[in-house]
Design an enzyme around this catalytic site. Structure first.
Site, PDB file in Angstrom:
ATOM      1  CD  GLU A 103      55.379   3.306 -24.557  1.00 53.24           C
ATOM      2  OE1 GLU A 103      55.385   2.202 -24.548  1.00 53.24           O
ATOM      3  OE2 GLU A 103      56.233   3.744 -25.491  1.00 53.24           O
ATOM      4  CG  ASP A 134      63.463   4.273 -31.323  1.00 53.94           C
ATOM      5  OD1 ASP A 134      62.296   3.322 -31.359  1.00 53.94           O
ATOM      6  OD2 ASP A 134      64.304   4.702 -30.754  1.00 53.94           O
ATOM      7  CE1 TYR A 171      55.661  -2.369 -26.716  1.00 55.87           C
ATOM      8  CE2 TYR A 171      56.327  -0.368 -25.176  1.00 55.87           C
ATOM      9  CZ  TYR A 171      55.767  -0.479 -26.783  1.00 55.87           C
ATOM     10  OH  TYR A 171      56.052   0.275 -28.526  1.00 55.87           O
TER      11      TYR A 171
END
Lengths: 272, 404
Positions: free
Chosen positions: A54, A65, A179
């Site tokens: 990725e 994040d 995912y």
């Protein structure tokens, strides 16, 4: 040409399954600390046997994040990294890197680049797909169509908070793999794997036959093994980015290769 | 009076996907999507529930101090020598700004949803103080994220929040202002989503926030409409409000949108000049993009990176604008303009001297534009300016600007 290559992600997961092995997906931020370094790091991940890479597109406001990837984003932006520059470099990187590469991005850089131009350029450059962290299934129709038209995989995220209806939609729009987010929260290393992984993976299996990767918070070989009991692959992000932050300047790509090889040994070393 | 007093239909947007025309929508990390859907369902239910509305109305009246006056600024009007200027005195609300309208609404909703903890972002600190106040009132735990730079320039509000029992977390990432405070607030929410409500302070973010926050501020325009009809016997010719995220302005504008004779003017922060990074005038320097959950006008680079912004006013210092404003801009229904830091500071000083009201620097942006336009308008014309907040928090900025 990318279009003549059979889908790299699909073949990689097929190979894994045929050998009764589980996969390792690794994240790194493109341009951290600069784009020249990224070439060596991609080769290192490839040598370490990473199954899917990725490649993060740095963004000014990475709100999904944690601090480790935020800092990587800041370093990459300081070195002038943009989506355009990444796509310009990919063809050269593709000469030596065999592993499938998906771009991991926030939506706005892609939107400003242009959805069609993005899909066309990514396919041309040898990218295999993308995961857009703040593009939800309900806003993704146009993006998915254009990606499909260029035979690029679209990976969507599902979370422990996702309802069955959302999980089903994410599974429908995903290709390559689905995912699963192991826990609520931002990206980052954690000392324990959430108990929610197993039930989430079980729910997801009801909606898809795609390979399932689990990420967020996975940082050690033991955690990789633990997650793989419930999934086809484990995703390690912040721990690798952290290793780059700590060791790249002194140890170069070799230091990162060594770290990731340890994870890979846990992942693919033994048939499960 | 005639037809002017019959209320035309207000627009029914956003649609089910949270779109105002093409703007708005829902762009968020997947973990937040189920809570956002839960919030939407809870809000849509509460919106129609007379008990919820009655409780909100009671608190707006008895706790916040509504209705706020519509004050004819006669000395300012005489000084400018043109249109009659009325000030909608949101600065007189408890906590000193319009922000409390929305905080009471969302606070009650959070409680109704069984949430025990509230997180919020704040720029100038007005939304943070209002959130901290409501959290104290309703017995909710509260954490407010505030940029390091904003904490320094709006220190009094930091102290107020702390006194109210709120934990203020300094944000030192990125530009150290409102945009990064929102990033941090979202990160907290995504982590503590089981017990936490994100109390968004403006008409920003993923659907249903822009709609919900607008609804909670709609009372500003509803009152102003009634008050101006009572005192002047006709609708205003011009409404004027500052636009950061755009909550006070949409609150004033919304109930007048269908009144074709009422012009509307939104004033953004022109900062220190037109260069990207020196201002927060999204409609003159930005273009459509996605930030913080919504497709709207954003100040950004060609590569889609969000730009730095500057304004003397922390509450306007933000690179995106509410999606409903983006649509009103596209339609041309609202005119958007901007004034400089200096013009805003001068407008604040003038109002203080001629009317005895110290406005927040945010609101002073709206005043500065009115000061430019009123003199060339006829004396029978009426302007309503939203005085969205009071200026006590800005004394330090006046001082460093050499005005004191």
């Amino acid at each position: 040409m990318a279009s003549t290559v059979t889908n790299r992600i699909e073949s990689r997961f097929r190979e894994l399954r045929e050998n009764s092995r589980k996969g390792l997906v690794v994240y790194l931020t493109a341009g951290d600390p600069d784009l020249d370094a990224t070439e060596g790091l991609l080769q290192a991940l490839d040598r370490a046997g990473v199954d899917v890479i990725e490649l993060g597109v740095p963004f000014s406001d990475p709100l999904a994040d944690g601090p480790v990837i935020q800092r990587a984003s800041e370093r990459a932006l300081r070195s002038g990294t943009t989506l355009r520059k990444i796509l310009e470099r990919v063809p050269a990187w593709r000469q030596t890197v065999q592993a499938p590469i998906i771009l991991f991005s926030y939506f706005n850089p892609i939107l400003q680049f242009g959805l069609e131009r993005f899909a066309a350029s990514a396919a041309q450059a040898g990218i295999d797909g993308a995961l857009v962290v703040d593009l939800t299934p309900e806003e993704a129709d146009d993006y998915v169509q254009r990606m499909r038209a260029h035979r690029l995989d679209t990976v969507f995220l599902a979370s422990p908070t996702s309802t069955d209806a959302r999980l089903e939609k994410a599974a429908q729009l995903s290709s390559g793999f689905l995912y699963l987010i192991s826990r609520t929260g931002v990206t980052g290393e954690r000392s324990e794997i959430a108990a929610g992984v197993k039930p989430l993976a079980e729910r997801a299996r009801r909606f898809t036959s795609l390979p399932i990767a689990v990420g967020f918070g996975i940082s050690t070989a033991a955690q990789v093994r633990e997650v793989q009991a419930h999934a086809d692959a484990a995703v390690v992000g912040s721990a690798v980015v952290h290793a780059i932050e700590e060791y790249y300047s002194t140890g170069g790509p070799a230091a990162i290769e060594q770290f990731v090889s340890g994870l890979k040994a846990a992942a693919g070393g033994k048939p499960v | 009076m005639g037809t002017q007093t019959i209320k035309p239909e207000t627009p029914t947007w956003p649609d089910a996907r949270g779109r105002f025309g093409e703007f708005g929508g829902r762009f968020a990390p997947e973990t937040l999507m189920a809570p956002i859907e839960e919030l939407e369902a809870a809000y849509c239910h509460a919106r129609k529930d007379p008990e919820f509305q009655a409780e909100l109305a009671r608190l707006l009246k008895d706790f916040a101090g509504r209705p706020t006056p519509l004050f004819p600024a006669e000395r300012l009007t005489a000084r400018l020598g043109g249109a009659r200027i009325y000030l909608k005195r949101e600065d007189l609300l408890h906590t000193g700004a319009h922000k409390i309208n929305n905080c009471l609404g969302q606070g009650l909703l959070a409680k109704r949803m069984g949430k025990t903890r509230i997180v919020a972002e704040t720029g100038a600190g007005q939304h943070g103080v209002a959130t901290a106040t409501v959290a104290a009132l309703l017995g909710l735990e509260c954490v407010v994220y505030m940029g390091e730079e904003d904490m320094a320039r709006q220190a009094p509000n930091v102290f107020r929040m702390r006194l109210l029992g709120t934990r203020v977390v300094s944000v030192s990432s990125g530009t150290k202002t409102l945009k990064d405070a929102i990033n941090e607030g979202m990160r907290d929410w995504v982590t503590n989503v089981h017990n936490t409500h994100y109390l968004m302070g403006s008409v920003l973010g993923p659907h249903p926030y822009p709609m919900m926050v607008r609804d909670f501020h709609r009372v500003i325009g509803q009152e102003a409409r009634r008050q101006i009809l009572e005192s002047a016997g006709k609708l205003p010719d011009l409404l004027c409000a500052c636009v950061g995220g755009g909550s006070n302005s949409i609150g004033l504008f919304y109930d007048f949108i269908s009144d074709a004779g009422v012009k509307m003017l939104g004033v953004e922060a022109g900062g220190r000049g037109p260069k990207l990074g020196d201002h927060a005038a999204r409609f003159s320097g930005g273009h459509p993009g996605v930030l913080h959950g919504s497709y709207t006008y954003v100040l950004q680079t060609d590569d889609g990176l969000i730009s730095n912004t500057h304004s003397v006013s922390a509450g306007l210092d933000y690179p995106a604008v509410g999606p409903e404003h983006a649509e009103l801009h596209r339609q041309g229904r609202v005119e958007y303009t901007h004034v400089s830091d200096k013009e805003a500071l001068d407008a604040a000083s003038l109002l203080a001297r001629v009317e005895g009201i110290i406005p927040a620097l945010e609101s002073a942006h709206a005043l500065a534009e009115v000061i430019k336009r009123a003199p060339s308008m006829l004396r029978e014309k009426i302007i309503v300016v939203n005085l969205s907040g009071r200026g006590d928090k800005d004394l330090g900025i006046f001082q460093s600007a050499g005005i004191l």
